[in-house]
Design a protein around this motif. Structure first.
Motif, PDB file in Angstrom:
ATOM      1  N   LEU A   1       0.592   4.004  -2.853  1.00 51.57           N
ATOM      2  CA  LEU A   1       0.141   5.340  -2.468  1.00 51.57           C
ATOM      3  C   LEU A   1       1.212   6.396  -2.674  1.00 51.57           C
ATOM      4  CD1 LEU A   1      -1.988   4.730   0.764  1.00 51.57           C
ATOM      5  CD2 LEU A   1      -2.776   5.154  -1.570  1.00 51.57           C
TER       6      LEU A   1
ATOM      7  N   THR B   1       0.831  -1.212   0.000  1.00 57.42           N
ATOM      8  CA  THR B   1       0.000   0.000   0.000  1.00 57.42           C
ATOM      9  C   THR B   1       0.858   1.252   0.000  1.00 57.42           C
ATOM     10  OG1 THR B   1      -1.762  -1.154   1.202  1.00 57.42           O
ATOM     11  CG2 THR B   1      -1.813   1.258   1.227  1.00 57.42           C
TER      12      THR B   1
ATOM     13  N   HIS C   1       0.785   9.579  -4.826  1.00 60.56           N
ATOM     14  CA  HIS C   1       0.703  10.828  -4.069  1.00 60.56           C
ATOM     15  C   HIS C   1       1.765  11.851  -4.454  1.00 60.56           C
ATOM     16  CE1 HIS C   1      -0.245  13.525  -0.827  1.00 60.56           C
ATOM     17  NE2 HIS C   1       0.983  13.432  -0.336  1.00 60.56           N
TER      18      HIS C   1
END
Length: 205
Positions: free
Chosen positions: A104, A100, A108
């Protein structure tokens, strides 16, 4: 061993152990996110490294549990063997947190942590996570029974050695600091313990 049997054994046994370790893994992520700049690549690297290290420790503990108990029967190895399933599931949680973070962070801050991996390494990683998923599913009694012993045992064996190769390769090829050297040595010792038992059992027949 099922949930009912381990419910009253405290936070250091059974599914309570899995929950405790998982919460610590999540708290570690939040600690880093709250104390460092999420926009910096070093923060991303810190998140990835910390989750990978925890995953390594949990995996090796689960992977070596039966071997340690074979050679050294005491309270620690007995506890480790009895809780191997729950440590293994904790590893899965930790490594999914690791994945994750990779995804991410790529989205991001546009820091593509996958860009240098190539198609082959990406395929190996995807295969590893497929086995982690199957191994986790067959760590629960109901789904394990659905798979049957003839199916889930090979999954755990092959998946375990595949994960060992991935972890060992990572640390053996980059022994750049004392901790990485320690992890590399640990990985080798774990494999030697498991292989030695296989050899001993084969010699008996």
């Amino acid at each position: 061993m099922n949930l009912k049997k381990t419910r009253n054994q405290g936070v250091f046994s059974g599914w309570s152990l899995t929950v405790s370790i998982s919460l610590l893994a999540i708290l570690n992520v939040f600690y880093i996110l709250s104390n460092f700049d999420i926009g910096e690549k070093e923060t991303v690297s810190m998140l990835i490294r910390s989750t990978a290290k925890l995953s390594f420790v949990l995996f090796m503990l689960a992977f070596v549990a039966s071997s340690l108990h074979y050679y050294l029967k005491n309270r620690v190895t007995t506890w480790l063997l009895k809780n191997r399933r729950y440590i293994g599931v904790s590893f899965a949680v930790s490594h999914y947190i690791h994945l994750t973070m990779l995804v991410l962070m790529t989205v991001h801050i546009n820091f593509n942590v996958f860009e240098d991996r190539g198609l082959f390494r990406t395929a190996i990683g995807a295969t590893a996570y497929a086995f982690i998923t199957l191994m986790t599913l067959t760590s629960f009694d109901k789904t394990r029974n659905l798979f049957g012993a003839k199916n889930w045992k090979p999954i755990h064996m092959f998946g375990g050695y595949l994960l060992w190769i991935i972890f060992a390769k990572s640390y053996l090829l980059e022994m750049t600091n004392p901790l990485r050297i320690f992890f590399a040595i640990t990985a080798v010792i774990v494999l030697l313990l498991r292989v030695s038992i296989v050899v001993k059992k084969s010699l008996k027949y």
